[in-house]
Design a protein around this motif. Structure first.
Motif, short mmCIF file in Angstrom:
data_model
loop_
_atom_site.label_atom_id
_atom_site.label_comp_id
_atom_site.label_asym_id
_atom_site.label_seq_id
_atom_site.Cartn_x
_atom_site.Cartn_y
_atom_site.Cartn_z
N THR A 157 -2.40 0.76 6.33
CA THR A 157 -1.11 0.19 6.75
C THR A 157 -1.31 -0.51 8.09
O THR A 157 -1.92 0.04 9.00
N LYS B 132 -5.52 4.21 1.79
CA LYS B 132 -4.24 3.53 1.99
C LYS B 132 -4.24 3.00 3.42
O LYS B 132 -4.24 3.75 4.38
N ASP C 233 9.87 1.93 -3.88
CA ASP C 233 10.07 1.03 -2.73
C ASP C 233 8.75 0.40 -2.30
O ASP C 233 8.71 -0.78 -1.95
N GLU C 234 7.67 1.19 -2.32
CA GLU C 234 6.36 0.66 -1.93
C GLU C 234 5.87 -0.39 -2.91
O GLU C 234 5.24 -1.37 -2.51
N LEU D 59 6.33 -2.79 9.35
CA LEU D 59 5.21 -2.90 8.44
C LEU D 59 4.84 -4.36 8.23
O LEU D 59 5.68 -5.20 7.90
N LYS E 205 10.11 6.76 -2.99
CA LYS E 205 9.30 6.02 -2.02
C LYS E 205 8.28 5.13 -2.73
O LYS E 205 8.01 4.02 -2.29
N PHE E 206 7.72 5.63 -3.82
CA PHE E 206 6.73 4.86 -4.57
C PHE E 206 7.35 3.57 -5.09
O PHE E 206 6.76 2.50 -4.99
N GLU F 8 7.70 -3.56 -2.11
CA GLU F 8 7.16 -4.11 -0.85
C GLU F 8 5.78 -4.73 -1.06
O GLU F 8 5.47 -5.80 -0.53
N THR F 9 4.95 -4.08 -1.86
CA THR F 9 3.60 -4.59 -2.13
C THR F 9 3.68 -5.92 -2.90
O THR F 9 2.92 -6.85 -2.59
N ARG G 189 0.49 -3.46 3.60
CA ARG G 189 0.06 -2.17 3.05
C ARG G 189 -0.94 -2.48 1.94
O ARG G 189 -0.71 -3.36 1.12
#
Length: 166
Positions: free
Chosen positions: A143, A141, A60-61, A150, A57-58, A64-65, A153
């Motif tokens: 969101t 954090k 992917d984040e 989303l 998940k990290f 995305e970031t 973030r």
């Protein structure tokens, strides 16, 4: 000193050495067992149950970031007094509209004070909520979502000062 007199009179024997060794190593073992007890009964240090899934998940984040940063959007988080105010603006400086903005406040060293605040939209395009967060360091954090998707973030480390230091 009279109590020690029988032990100190005469030559130093093997029994004396055995007593010294038992006392020394007994003290070391007792201290180690006490420290092990406190280490095992306090905070585990684990933030997530499954570190492999969290690492996926990290990644992917992070992707995305980076995609969000490329848009040129800017955010600002203000935590002062008893209010949290978050503003999110596009590259032209206009407020970004979101249906829901959540701010998750986490302590870096424990989870007993962690909380999630739902920020309400204000007329100026920012989002705000009252808070009762304690002074100290926090990992925040934020969101923002619109239509279940989303929008943005943001993760920031902040320090909330005491009443006299703000």
């Amino acid at each position: 000193m009279r109590v020690l007199r029988p032990f100190l009179s005469g030559p130093f024997t093997g029994w004396h050495m055995l007593g010294v060794m038992v006392l020394f190593f007994g003290t070391v073992i007792a201290v180690n067992m006490t420290m092990a007890y406190f280490a095992g009964s306090s905070w585990s240090g684990l933030i997530v149950k499954n570190t492999y899934v969290a690492s996926q998940k990290f990644d992917d984040e992070v992707i995305e970031t980076e995609r969000m940063k490329a848009k040129g959007w800017a955010s600002q988080l203000d935590v002062g007094g008893d209010a949290v105010v978050y503003s999110l603006k596009n590259a032209l400086g206009k407020p970004i509209v979101a249906d829901e903005v959540l701010a998750a406040f986490n302590r870096p060293v424990g989870e007993d004070q962690d909380r999630v605040l739902s920020l309400e939209a204000r007329a100026d395009g920012s989002y705000a909520s009252a808070h009762d967060l304690a002074a100290g360091q926090w990992l925040v954090k934020v969101t923002a979502t619109r239509g279940g998707e989303l929008v943005y973030r943001d993760v920031q480390r902040i320090i909330i000062g005491t009443a006299g230091s703000e």
